[in-house]
Scaffold this active site. Structure first.
Site, mmCIF file in Angstrom:
data_model
loop_
_atom_site.group_PDB
_atom_site.id
_atom_site.type_symbol
_atom_site.label_atom_id
_atom_site.label_comp_id
_atom_site.label_asym_id
_atom_site.label_seq_id
_atom_site.Cartn_x
_atom_site.Cartn_y
_atom_site.Cartn_z
ATOM 1 N N MET A 351 -5.778 3.874 2.315
ATOM 2 C CA MET A 351 -6.768 3.139 2.307
ATOM 3 C C MET A 351 -7.918 3.807 3.011
ATOM 4 S SD MET A 351 -8.033 -0.066 2.241
ATOM 5 C CE MET A 351 -9.895 -0.261 2.841
ATOM 6 N N ASN A 353 -10.444 3.464 4.808
ATOM 7 C CA ASN A 353 -11.070 2.972 6.292
ATOM 8 C C ASN A 353 -12.265 4.169 6.594
ATOM 9 O OD1 ASN A 353 -8.964 0.986 6.715
ATOM 10 N ND2 ASN A 353 -7.647 2.707 7.274
ATOM 11 N N GLU A 386 -10.287 8.727 -2.008
ATOM 12 C CA GLU A 386 -10.712 7.997 -0.909
ATOM 13 C C GLU A 386 -11.740 8.527 -0.208
ATOM 14 O OE1 GLU A 386 -9.045 5.473 -0.239
ATOM 15 O OE2 GLU A 386 -7.455 5.903 -1.566
HETATM 16 ZN ZN LIG Z 1 -10.116 2.824 -4.097
#
Ligand SMILES: [Zn+2]
Ligand SMILES: *[C@@H]1O[C@H](CO)[C@@H](O)[C@H](O)[C@H]1NC(C)=O
Ligand SMILES: *[C@@H]1O[C@H](CO)[C@@H](O)[C@H](O)[C@H]1NC(C)=O
Ligand SMILES: *[C@@H]1O[C@H](CO)[C@@H](O)[C@H](O)[C@H]1NC(C)=O
Ligand SMILES: *[C@@H]1O[C@H](CO)[C@@H](O)[C@H](O)[C@H]1NC(C)=O
Ligand SMILES: *[C@@H]1O[C@H](CO)[C@@H](O)[C@H](O)[C@H]1NC(C)=O
Length: 948
Positions: A351, A353, A386
């Site tokens: 993820m 973030n 990411e």
């Molecule tokens: Zn993505």
């Protein structure tokens, strides 16, 4: 049949763009699921066209503003002060909790006497009978709160005020709260793992899409960007991490507990879904010499993993990838640090973030001894993906979730550029075809597909938002329309214009259009909007048919099932602007069209596979291309595409099955991975349909003949299997060569793997099998071995400390051909002390993949359906996969009847999350029956003739 040509008479390839203006498609993106979204519990999957249109959400708009899922947008937050205190030991009721307080400053932009802010599953502290405290930041006093309440359905805290808030005035709202630190992977949550026999607890978070509201009351929509001042209270032997750099720590004793408060620098203006809070006892490695000194780059993981050097590879590539993106986006990395952390038991990919990216361990950690090349590539591409989001997605964010496809599609594309920069020798960009283009082709060719874009008002409540993550698993990377330089210029202007704010997807088209207009010599006869609308507002893609005799080219909506009916209308009548890159007799052509009769020449379209379309030719040209494949195959640069097109055109009954099969006859001379992989994936369907029939003997003989030279080739270049091939994809192809050679009994193969496996059995401390080959070798050795081999694998499985090693063994044990071993293994799946509950359904699925195991698994699942359903039926996506897995081979009337009976017999039990899968299985079985009936005889004859 439409005829919309993308013709440019004057502009040649030399003028930058056309080569790449190849209207490419935009490929597949967000199979993001695989890569990233799998973290959303129970929703990991590869969206197989199951999404039709969104249900009309609300026929009537709810009257009260707090009954609507979208915020009224009368208040705009500017900053928050948030303090959180997670307790990593359970309280007296054995509940894990966190407490916190938050103050948000916001401006009133539209007169209102209501404050509506998200809050979900939080117990709010009472202040004089109200759930929050309101203060004015101007001279005038704030209105008193008349009434405050929670609305669980829409996840709001609502404050009814005695007077209205004044437009233009800033207010602050203070809340204090208590929440459960549950192990539900949503919001601020608890993750547990065992290290050296000791249970450890980590507090971590997952806010996307709508879980920040479960951590503290906030305006939880992506456009509600604000600055966050975060402090975390934690035990002194733990560390705390958040989006910003730590700036201060302070020790104190609170309620008799010695604690430490870590305060973080204020974030940049950002969306709530990108926040992250972590408390753990991990350690990190940091710093890369050649990166700008002010940027702190760290990789965090369990102490043991860091001590073993597993974070080193991620650290090595992060700096270079960030630098690459800075140049590519022409925008500096917007934060002062970049943390990446590997969480054990993180049920998902990763993820993005902002400043604190979370990964599952296999997506971030790389062990030079134990990990395979495939493991390494996954680390590289997930990191590149990411990090790409740090700009596209985080710096500039979509206004609302309906445009999520843009965010994900984009990152999927740029990920290849970043990964290529980190590992230039891998030629990773070539794999876009295999990983993304072909996958999306499969899904988008169904009549039940849907367009990329959805209106903002079609996506409202959290369930619909999370559906966006499932079904966009198919998005076309609508982005690669232009050459890289033009594209990058448009992009840079987009990012710089909208930094720290939000956009809709057409904003990107505007900036690309500007970049096109500012490029001297580049002429595109349609606007970016016109071109792109046809790809984003209607579903599907075309098959382009070139008739070389007449010099005519046409396009038609490609449907895998020729009998399917498209009932979704399209304003563009299912026609597209299709820019085509092509070559004639080996010479790249300078112009798109027009073709005249090409005589004896062969013509090849979509040469760089940049186009999102399938290609068909007249039979003469097919013949010319096929004979060229068999004489001089390297001339045809897009061989993987030709093979995949041919097999899919055959499925769609546009060409004959034997024509498709003929694209594989040259494989005995093929050494490259990508065409081989493309062929094997397509032949896999033939294997599944025929491995229980008389066709299989001939099919195997044919495959054996084709694979043998490849097997010998690898034997030679690895110096009799003592070295690893140098090329990245050669390493993958070596795996294919061994797997197919052993399954078709090429001489020397089974002896080879048996020898390796036996050596390992004799000396379990020393595994002589290279990590790249382990999966294949384990599976073959167990398939051709007996109970001794199986029991050894079981023992090693129980002792495995590395998750990926355990996973390989668990899958390999399903390869045995002994029915009693398979049945015993099936029984093990019901015993959580043998096979963990989370692995049960996938283990059954592995067994069903085995031709001997399939009927056993089917009987097993039918016999235990109500138990299995009760254990796994709710919400788990793997449950649908179980049904898919067991029924993939179904292709007889008898099986269809069994399936229908199974459905009837269990109506009272139900099928839960597999309901759709059961329907699809019935449909697929019907299709398979038709296909087998139509093709069996022809295929048998063909394989028989070709294998001698
Ligand atoms: Zn993505
Ligand atoms: C947050 O805390 C800082 C420092 O204590 C203070 O100056 C600021 O006004 C606070 N902001 C909010 C929104 O309460
Ligand atoms: C929140 O309050 C409710 C009602 O008092 C209670 O049942 C629940 O356990 C509380 N939640 C937590 C996490 O303490
Ligand atoms: C990381 O980079 C260093 C220095 O270039 C190199 O020695 C080391 O082998 C690299 N580590 C990995 C795991 O690639
Ligand atoms: C990079 O961005 C700067 C300003 O942000 C701009 O002046 C410059 O032209 C951009 N360069 C390119 C190649 O787009
Ligand atoms: C679609 O077809 C209709 C009827 O044939 C025609 O009127 C319309 O112009 C077409 N639209 C496009 C975009 O080609």
């Amino acid at each position: 049949m439409g005829k919309v040509y993308y013709i440019s008479k004057n502009v040649g390839l030399g003028l930058l763009a056309l080569a790449a203006v190849a209207l490419v498609t935009i490929l597949a993106l967000s199979i993001a699921y695989d890569k990233e979204k799998a973290r959303n519990r129970g929703t990991s999957g590869d969206g197989t066209g199951d999404s039709t249109s969104m249900p009309p959400t609300t026929s009537s708009t709810p009257k009260e503003p707090w009954d609507r899922y979208r915020l009224p947008h009368s208040l705009v937050p500017s900053s928050y002060n948030v303090t959180l205190w997670p307790r990593l030991t359970p309280d007296e009721n054995s509940l894990y909790i966190f407490t916190g307080r938050s103050t948000v400053e916001f401006r009133c932009v539209k007169e209102t006497d209501l404050i509506i802010i998200h809050s979900n599953k939080l117990n709010l502290t009472d202040f004089n009978g109200q759930l929050a405290k309101l203060t004015s930041l101007s001279e005038a006093t704030a209105p008193a709160i008349q009434k405050s309440w929670l609305v669980p359905k829409t996840e709001y805290l609502v404050l009814q005020l005695q007077r209205t808030l004044a437009v233009g005035v800033m207010y602050s709202l203070h809340t204090e709260f208590l929440g459960e630190l549950a192990d539900d992977l949503e919001g601020f949550y608890r993750s547990e793992y065992t290290e050296d026999g000791v249970k450890k607890v980590v507090a971590t978070s997952q806010m996307q899409a709508a879980y920040a509201r479960k951590t503290f009351p906030c305006f939880d929509e992506p456009a509600m960007k604000a600055v966050f001042n975060v402090s975390i209270i934690h035990e002194r032997d733990m560390i705390a991490l958040s989006n910003g750099r730590e700036i201060a720590t302070e020790d104190a004793v609170v309620d008799g507990v010695p604690v430490r408060t870590t305060t973080f620098e204020p974030t940049r203006r950002m969306s709530t879904y990108l926040l992250a809070f972590i408390v753990c006892d991990f350690i990190s490695i940091q710093g890369v010499k050649n990166f700008s000194v002010s940027l702190q780059v760290r990789i965090w993981a369990r102490r043991k993993a860091i001590d073993d050097g597993q974070g080193e590879y991620a650290l090595n590539i992060t700096g270079p990838i960030l630098q690459f993106y800075e140049r590519y986006y022409n925008a500096t990395y917007p934060l002062s640090k970049s943390d990446q952390i590997a969480l054990p038991d993180f049920n998902a990919g990763a993820m993005e973030n902002w400043g604190l990216i979370t990964y599952r361990e296999t997506a971030l950690l790389y062990d030079p001894v134990m990990s395979s090349t495939g493991n390494k590539e996954r680390v590289t591409t997930v990191i590149a993906h990411e990090l790409a989001h740090m700009w596209f997605g985080n710096l500039v964010t979509v206004q609302w979730w309906n445009d999520l496809w843009l965010n994900e599609g984009f990152a999927m594309y740029v990920e290849y550029l970043g990964a290529d920069h980190a590992e230039p020798t891998w030629n990773i960009k070539d794999q876009i075809i295999l990983y993304d283009v072909h996958k999306v082709f499969g899904i988008d060719a169904l009549a039940s597909s849907h367009p990329l874009t959805r209106r903002e008002d079609e996506v409202n409540d959290p369930a619909q938002i999370s559906e966006m993550f499932n079904t966009i698993s198919y998005s076309k990377d609508a982005l690669r329309v232009f050459s890289e330089p033009v594209f990058a210029r448009g992009l840079s202007s987009y990012l710089n214009t909208f930094a720290f704010s939000n956009t809709v997807y057409t904003d990107l088209w505007d900036h690309l259009q500007k970049a096109v207009e500012n490029t001297p010599g580049l002429h595109i006869p349609h606007t970016v909007h016109d071109i792109m609308n046809r790809w984003t507002l209607q579903m599907g893609f075309p098959v382009v048919t070139l008739d070389t005799r007449r010099g005519r080219i046409t396009q038609k909506h490609f449907l895998l099932d020729p009998d399917s009916v498209v009932d979704r209308p399209s304003q563009f009548n299912y026609t597209w602007f299709v820019p085509i890159k092509w070559m004639k007799t080996g010479v790249e052509q300078q112009q798109y069209w027009l073709l005249k009769d090409t005589g004896e020449d062969w013509v090849l379209l979509n040469t760089n596979v940049s186009g999102f379309f399938r290609v068909n030719y007249d039979l003469q040209n097919w013949d010319r291309l096929l004979s060229l494949l068999n004489t001089d195959h390297q001339v045809i640069i897009n061989r993987a595409q030709i093979i995949d097109d041919a097999f899919n055109l055959a499925r769609a009954k546009i060409i004959n099955t034997t024509l498709a099969l003929r694209t594989t006859t040259y494989l005995s001379r093929e050494r490259d991975y990508i065409p081989w992989e493309s062929a094997l994936r397509n032949l896999d369907y033939y294997i599944l349909m025929f491995d229980r029939t008389e066709v299989y003997g001939a099919l195997q003989a044919y495959l054996k003949k084709q694979i043998q030279p490849l097997f010998e080739h690898f034997k030679k270049i690895t110096n009799n299997w003592t070295r690893v091939p140098a090329g990245h994809t050669d390493q993958y192809n070596q795996i294919n060569a061994i797997e197919i050679a052993c399954s078709t009994n090429v001489e020397g193969c089974r002896e080879l793997i048996k020898g390796w496996y036996r050596q390992w059995m004799e000396n379990p401390q020393h595994n002589p099998i290279h990590p790249n080959l382990k999966s294949t070798v384990y599976c073959s050795a167990i398939a051709f071995g007996g109970v001794e081999e199986w029991d050894f694998a079981w023992k090693m499985f129980k002792n495995a400390t590395l998750a990926s090693e355990a996973a390989r063994l668990r899958s390999a044990m399903a390869c045995t051909k002994a029915p009693w071993l398979l049945n015993r293994y099936l029984e093990y799946t019901l015993d959580p002390s043998k096979i963990r509950k989370q692995d049960a359904t996938s283990t059954i699925q592995y067994i069903a993949r085995n031709v001997v195991g399939m009927p056993l698994a089917w009987n097993f699942v039918r016999a235990k359906w109500s138990y299995i359903f009760q254990q796994y039926g709710r919400g788990s996506f793997s449950f649908a996969r179980l049904v898919n897995g067991i029924t993939t081979r179904f292709s007889t009337d008898f099986e269809l009847q069994e399936l229908k009976k199974f459905k009837e017999d269990n109506v009272h039990v139900g099928f839960g999350s597999a309901s759709l899968a059961v329907e699809q299985a019935i449909e697929k079985t019907t299709t398979n029956i038709k296909w087998v009936t139509a093709n069996k005889a022809g295929v048998l004859t063909w394989f028989t003739e070709e294998s001698t």
